[in-house]
Design a protein around this motif. Sequence first.
Motif, short mmCIF file in Angstrom:
data_model
loop_
_atom_site.label_atom_id
_atom_site.label_comp_id
_atom_site.label_asym_id
_atom_site.label_seq_id
_atom_site.Cartn_x
_atom_site.Cartn_y
_atom_site.Cartn_z
N THR A 10 0.83 -1.21 0.00
CA THR A 10 0.00 0.00 0.00
C THR A 10 0.86 1.25 0.00
O THR A 10 0.56 2.24 -0.69
CB THR A 10 -0.93 -0.01 1.23
OG1 THR A 10 -1.74 -1.18 1.21
CG2 THR A 10 -1.82 1.23 1.24
N LYS A 11 1.94 1.22 0.78
CA LYS A 11 2.84 2.38 0.85
C LYS A 11 3.38 2.76 -0.52
O LYS A 11 3.48 3.94 -0.86
CB LYS A 11 3.98 2.05 1.82
CG LYS A 11 5.07 3.14 1.90
CD LYS A 11 6.19 2.71 2.82
CE LYS A 11 7.30 3.77 2.83
NZ LYS A 11 8.42 3.36 3.70
N LYS A 13 1.99 1.95 -3.32
CA LYS A 13 0.86 2.05 -4.24
C LYS A 13 0.85 0.96 -5.32
O LYS A 13 0.60 1.22 -6.50
CB LYS A 13 0.85 3.43 -4.90
CG LYS A 13 0.74 4.58 -3.90
CD LYS A 13 0.78 5.93 -4.60
CE LYS A 13 0.68 7.05 -3.57
NZ LYS A 13 0.73 8.40 -4.21
N TYR A 15 -0.56 -2.27 -4.34
CA TYR A 15 -1.43 -3.32 -3.81
C TYR A 15 -2.42 -3.80 -4.86
O TYR A 15 -2.59 -5.01 -5.09
CB TYR A 15 -2.16 -2.81 -2.57
CG TYR A 15 -3.07 -3.85 -1.94
CD1 TYR A 15 -2.54 -4.90 -1.20
CD2 TYR A 15 -4.46 -3.77 -2.09
CE1 TYR A 15 -3.36 -5.85 -0.63
CE2 TYR A 15 -5.29 -4.72 -1.53
CZ TYR A 15 -4.73 -5.76 -0.79
OH TYR A 15 -5.55 -6.70 -0.24
N ASP A 16 -3.08 -2.85 -5.53
CA ASP A 16 -4.08 -3.23 -6.54
C ASP A 16 -3.41 -3.92 -7.73
O ASP A 16 -3.98 -4.85 -8.32
CB ASP A 16 -4.84 -1.99 -7.00
CG ASP A 16 -5.74 -1.43 -5.91
OD1 ASP A 16 -6.11 -2.22 -5.02
OD2 ASP A 16 -6.06 -0.23 -5.95
#
Length: 349
Positions: A10-11, A13, A15-16
């Motif tokens: 997530t940090k 960016k 994750y997706d």
Amino acid sequence: MKNDLKSVATKFKVYDKLEKLEIDSSRDIISKRPLDLQKILRINSQASHALLKAAAKEVYNYKTRQVLKKNILQPNVLATGDATIDKLLNKGIPLRSITEVVGESSSGKTQFVLQLCLSVQLPKTKGGLEGSAIYIHNEGPFPTDRLAQLARHNHPNNVEGIMNSIRTMRVKDVDDQYNTLAYHLPAFVESQANTSKPVRLVVIDSISAVYRGDSTMNRFDKMKEICDLSTRLKQLAIKYNLAVVAVNQVSDVFSKENAQNMEHIDKWMDFQLINQNGNQMLGLYIQSLSKKPILGLAWSNAVNTRIRLARSPMLEGMKTRRVVFIEFSPTAPRLGCEVIIEEGGVKSC
């Protein structure tokens, strides 16, 4: 994806992106090289290394938890068949190590290890390991009659099954013992590993007998061979989570004046029997206790636990008394208890 890895993804960016590419586990990530991650996720070197570090940490923690879980579920001792002796040993004979049973003749060594061959077959709920035993012997015939007596007394409804779960191997000399312990034994243990009753106990009775009177080996070669065998036996015990119990003989200790070595006697001054006060019974067993185990320091340093069996002098008209004593152990204190040898085995008084 676990919390630590998820937070790193997530940090940066990604994750997706990871989910879209179906790279959604730590194992998937550590299978990639840093450059591969940089290309498919379009990230820099710092981000790819951070992802790999978090994924590797997760895989390591998972494996560690599995190992700990397995060790917790697996027994780490073998019950001896007597509650008091188990108490002395901190629950029983330790697995994944070498236990030495030492003492002079008629002290009860063979009786004790035969008893272990029965205990190892018991359910885990009763202190056993639900396994079989290998009994390697080199002094006369295997004591089949005594084993059958023990089986009939302790397991009257399964005597044949108990007897058949103890494999015996006879060795004749030094070379035969080395080949048996170094090659034949590991091969047999491996062949039984996935059976319903894998080998969980190896008894060697005795480890020293073949070296007594052998003039073909010099002192250095003997010490080298003993060190080699002890290493192999420990590796076997660890790999298959079993107990190795080696019987050893003793010899008298003499000084230059041909008198008993008082220094060897002094180490028994803390001798204590449970339920007894102090060392008031030392004199009864000191002649037996002061005898020195054969094979010397090379073997003694390889032993993890030493169980000493001693007896009072065998005199006409006097009852012979016996004791089991924990001479040294990484998990049990130096304590002993009096025992008797009866039809059912070695039992505490």
